[in-house]
Every structure is written in C-alpha cells, then in structure tokens.
Design an enzyme around this catalytic site. Structure first.
Site, short mmCIF file in Angstrom:
data_model
loop_
_atom_site.label_atom_id
_atom_site.label_comp_id
_atom_site.label_asym_id
_atom_site.label_seq_id
_atom_site.Cartn_x
_atom_site.Cartn_y
_atom_site.Cartn_z
N ASP A 51 9.90 0.13 -3.29
CA ASP A 51 8.68 -0.66 -3.35
C ASP A 51 7.53 0.30 -3.10
OD1 ASP A 51 6.49 -2.28 -2.95
OD2 ASP A 51 7.37 -3.44 -1.31
N TRP B 6 7.26 -5.44 5.36
CA TRP B 6 7.60 -5.75 3.97
C TRP B 6 9.05 -5.38 3.67
CZ3 TRP B 6 4.34 -9.16 3.03
CH2 TRP B 6 3.00 -9.02 3.41
N LYS C 283 -3.50 -2.77 -5.04
CA LYS C 283 -3.95 -1.82 -4.03
C LYS C 283 -4.45 -0.53 -4.67
CE LYS C 283 -0.57 -3.72 -0.78
NZ LYS C 283 -1.48 -4.41 0.14
#
Length: 360
Positions: free
Chosen positions: A171, A102, A195
């Site tokens: 992030d 990511w 999540k």
C-alpha cells in the site's frame, strides 16, 4: 487570490499550475463544447485522457511491460478487502507487517478470507520504528506479504523497501511517486491518489501478470482484478474527472524533474522540519525514530499539552492548514506531499524556530 500553506494529510495539496489549467479547461475541454465531467467515458476524448494518465504513470514509476495498470474506485480501504478476496483462501496464509493503523485495518480485512500472520514488532514500539527485516515464517501456504510503505498517522516510512522471494504487495497511498522504487520487486502496488498524485476518487493498482493469473475465480465481478484488466479499467464508468486531474498532475511532475526531482524536493522539505526538531529536543518531541522518519509526514509533540495547544493555535493564525495530529495520536503532523512547495516548508520551519525562541 488567497492561498494558504496546505499541509493536509489527504485530500492534500495539488500543484497550483494544475489547478489553473483545470480552471481554464473546465467549461470547454479541447473545443469539445463540454467539460471533462460531461464527456462520455466511451468517447475518444476521454479514452485519450485515460491512456495519457496510464502512459505517464508507467514512465514515472518505471512500470515493466509485464504489469497491468488499473484506475479503480473505493480508495485503499476497498483494496484492503479486494486483495484477499482475489488472492487468499481459507487454506492459505497472508503475512502482514503492522506499521500503523492502516496496515492493521488491511490485516483485519484479510482475516475474513484466510489465515493471516502478522509481524507486530513495530506496534510494541508504539509505531515509532520500521522493522529491518521481514520474517514471514516460511513459504508453505503463503500467498503474499503485505506492507504499508509510509505511515501517515505515525510519520514512519520504509527507508529501504524489502526484496522478498515471495509475492510482495504494498500500500503506497501516501508516498507513491515521492521517490524512485523498483516496481519489479512487487507483485502488486496500490495507492489512493489523493495524497501525492491527484484528487480523491481514483485508486491506482499496478499488478504483475503472473500474480494476476493466480487470482481466485469465485470473486464478484466488480471486485475481480481480472474484470478491470480485461476492460482496461472501463468495465463501468470510471472516476473520469479524477483521472483527468491525475493525468494533469503526472504531466506537471514529469515537467518538474520527474520522480528524482520530487525526491530531492521532498527530502529538502523534510530536512527543514526535522532540523528544527533536532535543534530543540526539549521542546519538540519527534514521534518516529530517526532511522524510520517519513519524508511525507513529520509528526511530533511539544513538551506538554498546553504548549502543543498554543503551537496549533498560532499555526492556524498564520494560515498553516492541516497540521493537527491524527485524533488517536494527537500532537502535530505536517504532511509534505509532492505538491507542497519547498517555500511552504521554509515558512513552517521559520515558524517553528520563532516559536522555540519564545517558548524554549
């Protein structure tokens, strides 16, 4: 009612009491005669939900007064582009610390808008570790440094988050509200909710006002953070149902010990699984080095592919869901986000022990 042990990496488990509350409120929210999904986003009922979600997030994260909180759409993947669009130009540089897939994607998006330098030390190690320090090569022309606090695919996590003299952006999609952090160390934090704090569809952005004031002016209206700040995240129709569910999850989290309580439960869950991995090192081959192990995503292989396949088949037969490793990595990944009960981790650790006794 059938419920399985859900270890999916995202969208992930939600607290059962929250699901039951949503079920009860779904057809008629607070005697409005409408579902939350039917409420106007301009109605006082929805505005109260929206404000409640922000207030609870501020309390749980400890967000200082000089930060703005936004509820956006597009997931972290849109933030990969939105961030450099707002805060990078061709004459400026952003520094990205690569710790997994990511962060690589985030750096690739930033290259479209300006110069990008990277720290790829962890990549050379096969993304098994986290760097102890960040060398961003000096402050000249540097707009921000970007990290990914937890790496779902590889199962690594910044155990100690960095403190820098330059704007730091993180992030935190896969570990937000899983442990206490100091928001004041960051110019901006962003996180997909699906999540740890809610369902898919809403993305949280926490941004410091002085950093926001330095944003580029020539950004499309919908992709400007300033647009959403001025409209309190209501410039267009927000993901109203996702915000409502997130507010319910945040309330559940507050009622269950807050972030400190979540951290204790998450550490207990992770220690159960890592304890079995360390007990049977000839069978379970952990991916992350011990100092970089994630409390959110436990990743490992077994001694060969045939044994890994047998393990995954047995896990499915015992109704453990979502434990197959990411397609580019393979092996096993067990995600232990906030809503995964400690009892589920106990059951999975017992399964690992039983499998080891029969296959060790």
């Amino acid at each position: 009612m059938k419920r399985v042990d859900n270890f999916n990496p995202g969208p992930a488990a939600l607290p059962l009491p929250v699901l039951e509350r949503i079920q009860a409120e779904l057809p008629n929210y607070k005697d409005t005669g409408m579902s939350v999904m039917e409420l106007s986003h301009r109605s006082p009922e929805y505005e109260a939900i929206h404000q409640d979600a922000e207030d609870r997030l501020r309390r749980l994260l400890g967000v200082p007064a000089n930060y703005r909180v936004l509820f956006l759409q597009g997931g972290a993947s849109l933030q990969f582009a939105m961030l450099p669009m707002n805060f990078l130009t061709r004459d400026e540089r952003a520094h990205y610390v690569l710790t997994g897939s990511w962060s690589e994607k985030a750096a690739d998006e930033a290259r479209r808008y300006g110069e990008v330098s990277v720290d790829d030390w962890a990549k050379a190690e096969g993304y098994r570790d986290i760097p102890e320090t960040i060398d961003f090569g000096g402050e000249d022309g540097l707009r921000y440094v970007h990290i990914t606090s937890n790496n779902t695919i590889y199962g690594t996590q910044w155990r100690t988050l960095p403190k820098l003299s330059v704007p730091l952006v993180a992030d935190m999609s896969s570990d937000i509200l899983s442990r206490p952090i100091d928001v004041a160390d960051f110019a901006m934090i962003y996180a997909g909710a699906q999540k740890n704090i809610g369902p898919s569809g809403v993305t949280v952005v926490v941004i410091r006002e002085d950093f926001l004031a330095s944003a580029n002016a020539d950004v499309p209206t919908m992709l400007s953070y300033g647009t959403h700040v001025k409209a309190s995240s209501l410039y267009n129709t927000p993901p109203t149902f996702a915000v409502y569910v997130m507010a319910c999850v945040l309330e559940w989290l507050e009622e269950n010990g807050g972030v400190a309580g979540a951290e204790a439960r998450n550490r207990e869950k992770a220690d159960l699984l890592y304890g079995v991995i360390d007990k049977y090192p000839d069978l379970y081959l952990g991916h992350a080095y011990k100092r970089a192990r994630s409390d959110m995503n436990v990743t490992f292989r077994l001694r060969d592919d045939s044994v890994t396949k047998a393990f995954l088949q047995e896990a499915a037969g015992r109704e453990f869901v979502g434990v197959k490793g990411y397609r580019t990595v393979g092996g096993v990944r067990v995600s232990l986000y906030n809503a995964v009960p400690v009892e589920a981790a106990h059951r999975f650790a017992e399964f690992m022990e039983d499998f080891a006794r029969r296959n060790g």
